[in-house]
Design a protein around this motif. Structure first.
Motif, mmCIF file in Angstrom:
data_model
loop_
_atom_site.group_PDB
_atom_site.id
_atom_site.type_symbol
_atom_site.label_atom_id
_atom_site.label_comp_id
_atom_site.label_asym_id
_atom_site.label_seq_id
_atom_site.Cartn_x
_atom_site.Cartn_y
_atom_site.Cartn_z
ATOM 1 N N GLN A 1 10.509 4.010 2.587
ATOM 2 C CA GLN A 1 10.480 5.481 2.527
ATOM 3 C C GLN A 1 11.114 6.065 1.403
ATOM 4 O OE1 GLN A 1 10.952 7.894 6.083
ATOM 5 N NE2 GLN A 1 9.100 9.005 5.649
ATOM 6 N N LEU A 2 10.593 6.949 0.762
ATOM 7 C CA LEU A 2 11.287 7.635 -0.222
ATOM 8 C C LEU A 2 11.258 9.299 0.263
ATOM 9 C CD1 LEU A 2 12.459 7.874 -3.150
ATOM 10 C CD2 LEU A 2 10.316 8.250 -4.146
ATOM 11 N N VAL A 3 12.686 9.585 0.327
ATOM 12 C CA VAL A 3 12.574 10.861 0.888
ATOM 13 C C VAL A 3 13.367 11.737 -0.315
ATOM 14 C CG1 VAL A 3 12.817 10.659 3.254
ATOM 15 C CG2 VAL A 3 14.851 10.373 1.863
ATOM 16 N N LYS A 4 13.139 13.109 -0.258
ATOM 17 C CA LYS A 4 13.575 13.993 -1.427
ATOM 18 C C LYS A 4 13.556 13.171 -2.731
ATOM 19 C CE LYS A 4 16.965 16.135 1.648
ATOM 20 N NZ LYS A 4 18.535 16.598 1.983
ATOM 21 N N ASP A 5 12.361 13.009 -2.911
ATOM 22 C CA ASP A 5 11.836 12.259 -4.444
ATOM 23 C C ASP A 5 12.371 13.016 -5.635
ATOM 24 O OD1 ASP A 5 8.878 13.461 -5.492
ATOM 25 O OD2 ASP A 5 9.453 13.948 -3.577
ATOM 26 N N GLN A 6 12.879 14.388 -5.530
ATOM 27 C CA GLN A 6 13.288 15.131 -6.566
ATOM 28 C C GLN A 6 14.833 14.590 -6.991
ATOM 29 O OE1 GLN A 6 12.629 16.326 -3.470
ATOM 30 N NE2 GLN A 6 11.001 17.805 -3.540
ATOM 31 N N GLU A 7 15.345 13.933 -6.207
ATOM 32 C CA GLU A 7 16.825 13.646 -6.500
ATOM 33 C C GLU A 7 16.635 12.143 -7.282
ATOM 34 O OE1 GLU A 7 19.330 14.116 -3.549
ATOM 35 O OE2 GLU A 7 18.596 16.259 -2.951
ATOM 36 N N ALA A 8 17.347 11.779 -8.455
ATOM 37 C CA ALA A 8 17.357 10.686 -9.124
ATOM 38 C C ALA A 8 17.943 9.490 -8.184
ATOM 39 C CB ALA A 8 17.929 10.727 -10.530
ATOM 40 N N GLU B 1 0.929 -1.048 0.149
ATOM 41 C CA GLU B 1 0.056 0.059 -0.212
ATOM 42 C C GLU B 1 0.849 1.219 0.082
ATOM 43 O OE1 GLU B 1 -3.459 2.240 2.380
ATOM 44 O OE2 GLU B 1 -2.026 1.053 3.534
ATOM 45 N N ILE B 2 0.830 2.101 -0.791
ATOM 46 C CA ILE B 2 1.634 3.469 -1.058
ATOM 47 C C ILE B 2 0.759 4.374 -0.548
ATOM 48 C CG2 ILE B 2 2.403 4.929 -2.561
ATOM 49 C CD1 ILE B 2 2.822 2.702 -4.337
ATOM 50 N N LYS B 3 1.282 5.093 0.685
ATOM 51 C CA LYS B 3 0.630 6.114 1.433
ATOM 52 C C LYS B 3 1.940 7.338 1.427
ATOM 53 C CE LYS B 3 -2.899 4.819 4.573
ATOM 54 N NZ LYS B 3 -3.324 4.500 5.841
ATOM 55 N N SER B 4 1.457 8.370 1.197
ATOM 56 C CA SER B 4 2.489 9.739 1.160
ATOM 57 C C SER B 4 3.691 9.399 0.494
ATOM 58 C CB SER B 4 2.459 10.029 2.557
ATOM 59 O OG SER B 4 3.446 11.217 2.695
ATOM 60 N N ASN B 5 4.822 9.092 1.078
ATOM 61 C CA ASN B 5 6.073 9.220 0.419
ATOM 62 C C ASN B 5 6.651 7.621 0.858
ATOM 63 O OD1 ASN B 5 6.872 9.560 3.190
ATOM 64 N ND2 ASN B 5 8.660 10.669 2.702
ATOM 65 N N GLU B 6 5.776 6.669 1.116
ATOM 66 C CA GLU B 6 6.517 5.343 1.741
ATOM 67 C C GLU B 6 5.518 4.166 0.982
ATOM 68 O OE1 GLU B 6 6.510 5.355 5.943
ATOM 69 O OE2 GLU B 6 4.347 5.353 6.190
ATOM 70 N N ALA B 7 6.116 3.103 1.012
ATOM 71 C CA ALA B 7 5.559 1.872 0.633
ATOM 72 C C ALA B 7 5.378 1.067 1.851
ATOM 73 C CB ALA B 7 6.470 1.037 -0.553
ATOM 74 N N ILE B 8 3.921 0.743 2.184
ATOM 75 C CA ILE B 8 4.022 -0.281 3.440
ATOM 76 C C ILE B 8 3.733 -1.474 2.935
ATOM 77 C CG2 ILE B 8 2.284 -0.764 5.409
ATOM 78 C CD1 ILE B 8 1.662 2.588 5.201
ATOM 79 N N ILE B 9 4.316 -2.720 3.561
ATOM 80 C CA ILE B 9 4.315 -4.013 2.973
ATOM 81 C C ILE B 9 3.954 -4.875 3.885
ATOM 82 C CG2 ILE B 9 6.204 -3.150 1.347
ATOM 83 C CD1 ILE B 9 7.883 -5.319 3.073
ATOM 84 N N CYS B 10 3.463 -5.963 3.286
ATOM 85 C CA CYS B 10 3.065 -7.324 4.151
ATOM 86 C C CYS B 10 3.405 -8.367 3.062
ATOM 87 C CB CYS B 10 1.563 -7.340 4.364
ATOM 88 S SG CYS B 10 1.231 -8.839 5.254
ATOM 89 N N LEU B 11 4.313 -9.408 3.849
ATOM 90 C CA LEU B 11 4.664 -10.744 3.027
ATOM 91 C C LEU B 11 3.560 -11.548 3.579
ATOM 92 C CD1 LEU B 11 8.465 -11.009 3.578
ATOM 93 C CD2 LEU B 11 7.315 -9.968 1.518
ATOM 94 N N LEU B 12 3.043 -12.391 2.527
ATOM 95 C CA LEU B 12 2.220 -13.562 2.660
ATOM 96 C C LEU B 12 2.737 -14.627 1.859
ATOM 97 C CD1 LEU B 12 -0.215 -14.154 4.528
ATOM 98 C CD2 LEU B 12 -1.623 -13.523 2.403
ATOM 99 N N ASN B 13 2.644 -15.970 2.513
ATOM 100 C CA ASN B 13 3.235 -17.176 1.716
ATOM 101 C C ASN B 13 1.865 -18.042 1.767
ATOM 102 O OD1 ASN B 13 5.168 -18.443 0.607
ATOM 103 N ND2 ASN B 13 5.404 -19.807 2.363
ATOM 104 N N LYS B 14 1.493 -18.618 0.667
ATOM 105 C CA LYS B 14 0.499 -19.785 0.545
ATOM 106 C C LYS B 14 1.197 -20.847 -0.164
ATOM 107 C CE LYS B 14 -3.978 -20.668 -1.519
ATOM 108 N NZ LYS B 14 -5.004 -20.334 -2.385
#
Length: 141
Positions: free
Chosen positions: A36-43, A7-20
C-alpha cells in the motif's frame, strides 16, 4: 522463471508470485500479497514503497514483474496514485518490468486456459487478476 503479477487498485499493488520450471507451474508462499502507498503526496512515502517492493522482489528472487495495464483516460481510467505506484515499480533497478494489456491477457488465457480452478490455488480472491496476469505472461512469453 519466477514472475510477480501485479494488479494496481486504488492505492495498493496486489501481487501474486508464480514460478514456471520445466513446463510446470508453482505458486510459492510469500509473506505479503499487497503493498500500500499511503500519503502519496510525500516523496519519502513513494521511496519507502519502492524500497519495500524492491526488497520483496530481491528476497523472493523474482526475475520479472508484469503489471496489468490500466487505461489512462476514459470511464475506466486509473487514478493518479495508481500511476505513481506503477512508475515506482518500473523504476526499480535490475528488474525486468513489463505491462500487459487486458485484451492481450484475455487472448493469451483464451489460447492457453488456466488448468486449475482458481479456488484450488489457495490464493485469496482479490489476487485472482494478479494471478491471471502472471500466468498469461508465463504461458506464452
Amino acid at each position: 522463471m519466477r514472475v510477480c503479477g501485479v494488479e494496481i487498485k486504488s492505492n495498493e499493488a496486489i501481487i501474486c508470485l508464480l514460478n514456471k520450471e520445466d513446463g510446470l507451474f508453482d505458486i510459492p508462499d510469500c509473506r505479503q500479497v499487497r503493498f500500500q502507498l499511503v500519503k502519496d503526496q510525500e516523496a519519502d512515502n513513494i521511496r519507502h514503497f519502492q524500497f519495500t517492493f524492491a526488497k520483496f522482489l530481491q528476497d523472493y528472487k523474482v526475475e520479472q514483474v508484469v503489471i496489468r495495464e490500466r487505461a489512462q483516460k476514459g470511464k475506466f481510467a486509473g487514478a493518479a496514485v495508481g500511476f505513481k505506484i506503477e512508475a515506482a515499480i518500473q523504476l526499480i533497478e535490475n528488474i525486468d518490468v513489463s505491462l500487459l494489456k487486458a485484451t492481450e491477457q484475455k487472448e493469451k488465457l483464451k489460447r492457453n486456459p488456466i488448468p486449475v480452478d482458481f479456488a484450488d490455488t489457495g490464493l485469496k480472491k482479490f489476487q485472482e487478476t494478479a494471478f491471471e496476469v502472471a500466468y498469461a505472461s508465463l504461458a506464452y512469453p
